[in-house]
Design an enzyme around this catalytic site. Sequence first.
Site, mmCIF file in Angstrom:
data_model
loop_
_atom_site.group_PDB
_atom_site.id
_atom_site.type_symbol
_atom_site.label_atom_id
_atom_site.label_comp_id
_atom_site.label_asym_id
_atom_site.label_seq_id
_atom_site.Cartn_x
_atom_site.Cartn_y
_atom_site.Cartn_z
ATOM 1 N N PRO A 130 0.811 -1.215 0.000
ATOM 2 C CA PRO A 130 0.000 0.000 0.000
ATOM 3 C C PRO A 130 0.840 1.259 0.000
ATOM 4 O O PRO A 130 2.072 1.219 0.074
ATOM 5 C CB PRO A 130 -0.777 -0.122 1.308
ATOM 6 C CG PRO A 130 0.226 -0.766 2.228
ATOM 7 C CD PRO A 130 1.016 -1.726 1.374
ATOM 8 N N TRP A 131 0.137 2.394 -0.028
ATOM 9 C CA TRP A 131 0.822 3.683 -0.126
ATOM 10 C C TRP A 131 1.073 4.350 1.221
ATOM 11 O O TRP A 131 1.737 5.369 1.279
ATOM 12 C CB TRP A 131 0.043 4.648 -1.023
ATOM 13 C CG TRP A 131 -1.450 4.678 -0.837
ATOM 14 C CD1 TRP A 131 -2.379 4.118 -1.674
ATOM 15 C CD2 TRP A 131 -2.195 5.301 0.216
ATOM 16 N NE1 TRP A 131 -3.657 4.356 -1.203
ATOM 17 C CE2 TRP A 131 -3.560 5.093 -0.046
ATOM 18 C CE3 TRP A 131 -1.839 6.038 1.352
ATOM 19 C CZ2 TRP A 131 -4.583 5.563 0.778
ATOM 20 C CZ3 TRP A 131 -2.840 6.512 2.189
ATOM 21 C CH2 TRP A 131 -4.193 6.278 1.894
ATOM 22 N N LYS A 166 4.722 -5.439 -6.340
ATOM 23 C CA LYS A 166 4.105 -4.284 -6.990
ATOM 24 C C LYS A 166 3.733 -3.259 -5.930
ATOM 25 O O LYS A 166 2.787 -3.442 -5.166
ATOM 26 C CB LYS A 166 2.852 -4.662 -7.778
ATOM 27 C CG LYS A 166 2.415 -3.503 -8.725
ATOM 28 C CD LYS A 166 0.969 -3.559 -9.112
ATOM 29 C CE LYS A 166 0.058 -2.885 -8.130
ATOM 30 N NZ LYS A 166 0.259 -1.412 -8.021
ATOM 31 N N SER A 174 -6.883 -2.463 0.995
ATOM 32 C CA SER A 174 -8.254 -2.259 1.428
ATOM 33 C C SER A 174 -9.034 -3.567 1.418
ATOM 34 O O SER A 174 -8.621 -4.559 0.799
ATOM 35 C CB SER A 174 -8.946 -1.254 0.502
ATOM 36 O OG SER A 174 -9.080 -1.803 -0.802
ATOM 37 N N GLU A 191 -13.936 2.380 7.945
ATOM 38 C CA GLU A 191 -12.596 2.904 8.229
ATOM 39 C C GLU A 191 -12.387 4.215 7.477
ATOM 40 O O GLU A 191 -12.513 4.254 6.244
ATOM 41 C CB GLU A 191 -11.547 1.885 7.821
ATOM 42 C CG GLU A 191 -10.121 2.298 8.150
ATOM 43 C CD GLU A 191 -9.113 1.256 7.710
ATOM 44 O OE1 GLU A 191 -8.127 1.069 8.446
ATOM 45 O OE2 GLU A 191 -9.301 0.637 6.656
#
Length: 445
Positions: free
Chosen positions: A129-130, A154, A206, A351
Amino acid sequence: MDLVDPATGRVHGRAPRSGRADTDAACAAAAAAYGPWSRTTPAVRQRALLALADAIEEHEDALVAAETADTGKPAERFRNDELPAITDAVRYFAGSARNLPGAAAAEYTEGRTSLLRREPVGVCAQITPWNYPLMMAAWKIAPALAAGNTAVLKPADTTPSSAVLLARLAARHLPPGVLNVVCGDRDTGRALTAHPAVALIAVTGSVRAGREIAAAAAAGLKRVHLELGGNAPVIVHEDVDVAAAAEALAGVAYYNAGQDCTAPTRLLVHHRVHDAFLTAFAAAARKLSPENDLGPLNSAGQLASVRALLDRLPAHAEVVTGGARVPRPGWFHEATVVAGVRQDDEIVQEEVFGPVVTVQPFADETEALRLADDVRHGLAASVWTADHDRAMRATRALHTGIVWVNTHGTTVSEMPHGGVKHSGYGSDLSLSGLLDYTQVKHVML
């Protein structure tokens, strides 16, 4: 793809959008490297990972620059809070493969001896994730490689720079094809996870992404490791030091602008101290600097998502402090506290993944535990109390993968990090994280 600095809103670089030919090449390289790498001894793999950890420290400034350009994080916070944990995780996994557990060989039928082999799985597709680009890359690749697998990583499309630099550093210490990186968007991820060479898919992301990947993996009966959303509850009992608890929780809740799957987002406070705690927590939130303490949200889209949730607040909810975008370049948002919410409100059930915390009262221990568990997520929780027995009851009752007592958010490489319910399955970190990248074979002699 343009890479945008969230702290300024300006383009700072570009990254390739890898297509099917790129993912095919990366998976082919990983498959070709798997046989030789899987046959190396744990000691060989340990030396390679220890060398990688040393390289991370030696190139600290370049990694800080890459990570902060993509994320907008305050540079010194990343340098001091995250980089030491990253190298520690790599070093932990470097040695862990030399200590695999296993049952002793024994005779379970007359004249035959049974033993177990624990072996690597194969090519692992890993999607990160970022919110913590470099840390999540390290958490994924270190156990996979330590166990003898090869990997195709990735990174998120908005934050690939530190992962690419990590791969360049690793290339000096690993054989060709053992670690590969493809940049790109969701289509790149779909091509990677669907590739027939991939045996295991590991994702931090997510709930939506986890569902999609699990469904796609089912067609090929691929193993899946999912670390998904959090929406963590915090139970604050009436016997705590209210001011100290509020100060400590605010520092964790708004770290990285609340973009953390374990961030304490739902504060459940005993009704006798609810008002005092709310006042103290809101005051602690106001003291935090969006630029120096929180950092920005990762993208214009993430800022819009947070704003939309706040815009949809029901009339009974009250924004006690914050609630607005910071009027400056970049995607900064004020530390926000929302009170008066009800359990079925969207902002409680979903969330936020931003600098927004809700505060709810509870009447007794039973209600606190019910409210804490009454969401679809189950990654982490914490309970704050001076009563040891009460704390232990909560650690048993809470349906989450992690429970902290009188603290929140601390991770250590030796303990697992993973959830239940819609927060996924599988563990990062610890021996459990290593074993997730292995498979067991029964040998009878």
